[in-house]
Structure formats: C-alpha cells, structure tokens
Design an enzyme around this catalytic site. Structure first.
Site, short mmCIF file in Angstrom:
data_model
loop_
_atom_site.label_atom_id
_atom_site.label_comp_id
_atom_site.label_asym_id
_atom_site.label_seq_id
_atom_site.Cartn_x
_atom_site.Cartn_y
_atom_site.Cartn_z
N ALA A 16 11.51 18.24 -21.40
CA ALA A 16 10.51 18.11 -22.46
C ALA A 16 10.39 16.68 -22.97
O ALA A 16 10.04 16.44 -24.12
CB ALA A 16 10.87 19.05 -23.62
N ARG A 22 -1.79 12.87 -20.19
CA ARG A 22 -3.05 13.51 -19.81
C ARG A 22 -3.60 14.41 -20.92
O ARG A 22 -4.75 14.82 -20.90
CB ARG A 22 -2.86 14.33 -18.52
CG ARG A 22 -2.63 13.44 -17.30
CD ARG A 22 -2.09 14.22 -16.10
NE ARG A 22 -0.66 14.50 -16.23
CZ ARG A 22 0.08 15.12 -15.31
NH1 ARG A 22 -0.50 15.51 -14.18
NH2 ARG A 22 1.36 15.34 -15.49
N ASN A 383 -4.99 48.25 -65.06
CA ASN A 383 -6.37 48.03 -64.65
C ASN A 383 -6.77 46.62 -65.04
O ASN A 383 -6.67 46.24 -66.21
CB ASN A 383 -7.30 49.03 -65.34
CG ASN A 383 -8.71 48.88 -64.79
OD1 ASN A 383 -9.05 49.41 -63.74
ND2 ASN A 383 -9.54 48.10 -65.48
#
Ligand code: UD1
Ligand code: CA
Length: 457
Positions: A16, A22, A383
């Site tokens: 890696a 590219r 609520n």
C-alpha cells in the site's frame, strides 16, 4: 481452513505504499473508499476473514495517512515502511523483517477491494496442498488492459509480462495476474532479493514467477471464475467499476438474506451494513457507514441513513438520519432530520420537518410537525406542538432543555434553554418559556408565566 490454527505459519503482506499517480488525487489510492470502506481495509478484512491474523501493511512512511488509517481500522496490523516507491517487489521486501519467522507469506496488492475471503482462503489451501514455491491468482478478462499478462508454454506458467512491456503478440493474452500470491518464505525472500530492476527502474514482484519456474516444483496458477474479484483500481474509471461491482454484491447478499429492494440499481448500501428480514428498501435509499437496521421496516423513498441503529418495524419516509438510534416502531418523516447523538425511543413519531439533535426523545412522544429539538431530554408520552423550538444557543454556549413525562408543549412554544418543563406541565400556544415550569402547571405568554388564579376559575 476455518480457524486461525489452520492458517498458522502464515503472514499477509499488503502492498500500500505506491504513489497511485494514475488516480490523480491528493488522497493515497488505497484510501479511496469503495462502498464506504477504504480499499486497504477491504483487502485486510478479506485476509483476516480467511483466517490469517498476522498482517503487515507496507506504507511509504510510518506516520503517513495510509499508516494512520491502517492503525485506526485494522487492529493489530503491523506497518512496514518502503520509503521510495521502487516497485511492488521492492515493497514486498520492505516487509521482510516484520514477517518474522512465518513460513508462508501471502502477498496482496492494496488496490483489490473485491477479493473475497473465500478466494484468499482457497489460494492458501491450494498452496499448502502443493509443493510449489509460489501459488498465484489469475483471471481471464475480456479486456486485459492494465494487467500483467500470464505467459504459458504448453499449458505451464512461464512468467508475467507487464502491461508496459507487452507487444503485439502478448497484448491480447486474456489471462492476467490478479495481484494475490502465496509463497514459501525461505524461497521467497532470497529470490526476491535477487530480482533486478525492470527497464523502468522498478523491482517487479511479478518477476519471481519466472524465477519459480526454474525450480522443479515451480509456480502454480489458481484461476478464479468470478472475474469481478480481479477488478483492480488504478484510475477513477476503475474505481467506479469496483464501486458498482461491490454495491451489486452487497445488494444481492441483502436480498438473499430476506430484504426487499424495490429498485436495486438506485439503492446504495455500504459494506458492513446489516439489515433484518422483511425490511423493504424503496428507491433512492442510501444506508451508509456502520448502520444496523432491524426487521420489518419500510424505508424510503429517498432516505439517507448514516451510522444508524434502527429497531424493528420502523417507517422512515424520505429523511436524513445520522449517528443515532431508533428503537422499535418509530415513524419518521418525510422530510425529517435526525442529527448525531440522538436516542429515539420506541413508538416515537417524528413528523414532517422535525429536526432532532443530540437529544433523547422518550417512548411514544409525538413531534408531529416542523420543530427543532436540540440538546434536549424529552420524556415519554410528550406532545410537542407544531413549530416548537428549543432555543439551545445563546450566541456563546449551548444549553439543555428537559421536558418531563406527559408534558404538553403548545404550538409555537419557544423553550429558552437552560430550562426544565416538569412532568405533565403544559405550555400554551406561542409561549416563550424562559424559566423552569413546575410539574403539572400551565404557563402562557411572553415571557411565559403561570396563569394567574382568578375567582371561579
Ligand atoms: C500490478 C502487477 C500486475 C498485476 C496488477 C493487478 C507488478 C509489477 N505488476 O500492476 O502484474 O496485473 O498489479 O493487480 O506487480 N505498491 C507499493 N510500492 C510500490 C509500488 C506499488 O507499495 O513501489 C503497491 C501499490 O500501492 C498497490 C500495489 O502495490 O497497492 C500494486 O501496485 P500498482 O501500481 O497498482 O501495480 P500495477 O501496475 O497495477
Ligand atoms: Ca493496480
């Protein structure tokens, strides 16, 4: 090979350290994600899943981006430093000391995100079962451009010709070198040390194949049928191909596991996402990161979920949900935004245009219409009226809002944090709440006060 025991003596070397020019990118090639995970992580995970615990990743520097990403995502992997990128053979040699006394070495290119655990395991087994010095993976491709071509004489492998060194006769060879090798350590290291640089000044790992042929036991090729696994990534065009192939693979796995995808081609699911049986994903759904979705849910159309934990039977209309958890039977959206660190308990309803951030929303609470709930602890059975805002930011600091169980927040209330609304308390429509509200009481007005007691009321 099912246990680590069977893979004993093996070490994997993941290459890696290349420049990846590219790709034309500032990000190192192996860190480009494919279905949400870096390529180098895909490769290392296939190796681990195949039973090879010991992994050496070759990077250009001990503390570059690749090395740091490997440390963060592949626990236990060892970093070996190549320095100058003088070719894949040179990179493999850089790992030699780190491989210790392992007797067999698996070498993998870091840009092969589609390699599967099965193929890696199979290659190791075939190598173990043979007397070959080297076993390597090949594939037959319709378009072999960009790969080293496998040269055979009377059926026997004799070497690899790299893309840049192909000529009119070798270019059309359909059999390619994938970039996965298994070798005997005591043969590999001296052989690799003896490889001379190519015309381009690089030490090619692939030159060891021609060397192995000189040996009586030689090199053996293992050819995969599933050529998608051979997809390497040198350019962004190949990156998009790898992405597409990986996503197809993920979608198929989910469908076979019992998830309905109404339109697979517009459903984007990252690697590692788990979805339970009988969940239906509608078109345009993205499930990203480390998300886990329960069974019997209905998601979409057009929902984006990142790093979410979702229970069973949830219904999520086109909304964005990130870094949070939803318990069972929650309904969300359409057009809601759940931001990180939120805990939405069972049976909650978040309606249209509800934004929740870093908050707990207790079981069965309703946030039906356009609201902002931030840095809040909302109890159960609350609520939240339409247009409710928790004003959590005073321009300098963020403050918390606490709403007790069973409270009723009237439409268009502004809760100016830090503030606590007690259990079963109520705020009237349009209240601007600047002080704590006692449990069971009603406040109204701007700023909100307890309603004055009048005769007969
Ligand atoms: C390589 C193979 C080719 C094969 C192809 C398919 C060689 C010489 N050629 O070509 O036969 O068909 O892969 O996968 O091996 N790297 C380093 N240090 C370096 C150079 C590369 O660590 O100095 C790493 C890269 O980060 C990459 C891997 O090695 O992860 C492969 O390098 P890459 O440049 O992609 O090799 P290819 O030209 O594709
Ligand atoms: Ca490559």
């Amino acid at each position: 090979m099912t246990s680590h025991q069977n893979a004993a003596g093996w070490v994997a070397v993941v290459l890696a350290a290349g420049r990846g020019t590219r790709m034309r990118s500032r990000l190192p090639k192996v860190l480009h994600p494919v279905a949400g995970r870096t390529m180098v992580r895909h490769v290392c995970e296939a190796v681990r899943a195949a039973g090879c615990e010991q992994i050496v990743v070759v990077t250009a520097d001990a503390h570059d981006e690749v090395a740091e990403a490997v440390r963060a995502s592949i626990p236990g992997a060892v970093i070996a430093v190549q320095g100058e990128p003088l070719g894949t053979g040179h990179a493999a040699l850089a790992a030699r000391a780190a491989t210790g006394d392992a007797s067999r070495v698996l070498i993998l290119n870091g840009d092969l995100p589609l390699l599967t655990e099965r193929t890696v395991r199979e290659l190791m087994q075939r190598h173990d079962a043979s007397n070959s010095m080297l076993t390597f993976l090949t594939a037959f491709l319709g378009d072999p451009t960009g790969y080293g071509r496998v040269m055979r004489r009377m059926g026997k492998v004799v070497g690899i010709v790299e893309e840049t060194e192909t000529d009119a006769t070798t270019r059309g060879t359909p059999e390619v070198n994938v970039g996965l090798y298994a070798a005997n350590a005591e043969w590999l290291w001296p052989t690799l040390s003896a490889v001379t640089p190519s015309p381009r000044g690089e030490i090619y790992l692939t030159d060891i194949i021609a060397r192995a042929v000189e040996h009586p036991e030689g090199a053996q090729a293992y050819t995969i049928v599933e050529s998608a696994e051979a997809q390497q990534v040198n350019t962004r065009v190949e990156l998009s191909r790898a992405e597409q192939l990986m996503r197809e693979r993920i979608r198929e796995r989910l469908m076979l596991d019992g998830v309905t995808l109404i339109d697979p081609s517009t459903t984007y699911i990252d690697a590692g996402v788990i979805v339970g049986e009988d969940t239906t994903l509608l078109p345009g759904v993205h499930i990203l990161g480390e998300s886990q979705i329960g069974g019997g849910c209905r998601i979409g159309p057009g929902a984006v979920l990142r790093d979410m934990r979702i229970g069973d039977r949830c219904e999520i209309g086109g909304s964005t949900l990130e870094g949070s958890s939803l318990a069972d039977d929650v309904t969300v959206g359409p057009y809601s935004h759940v931001r990180p660190d939120s805990t939405i308990e069972a049976g909650v309803h978040l309606g249209n245009y509800a934004e929740v951030k870093a908050s707990r929303v207790g079981a069965r609470t309703q946030v039906g219409h356009f609201s902002y709930i931030g840095d809040s602890d909302v109890g159960c059975d609350v609520n939240i009226g339409a247009g409710t805002i928790t004003a959590n930011y005073d321009g300098v600091d963020k403050h918390r809002t606490v709403i007790g169980d069973g409270a009723f927040i009237g439409s268009d209330s502004v809760l100016v944090a830090p503030v606590t609304v007690g259990a079963k308390a109520r705020t009237a429509a349009g209240a601007v709440v600047t002080h704590d509200v006692e449990a069971g009481s009603l406040v109204l007005g701007v700023p909100a006060r307890v309603r004055p007691q009048r005769e007969g009321v």
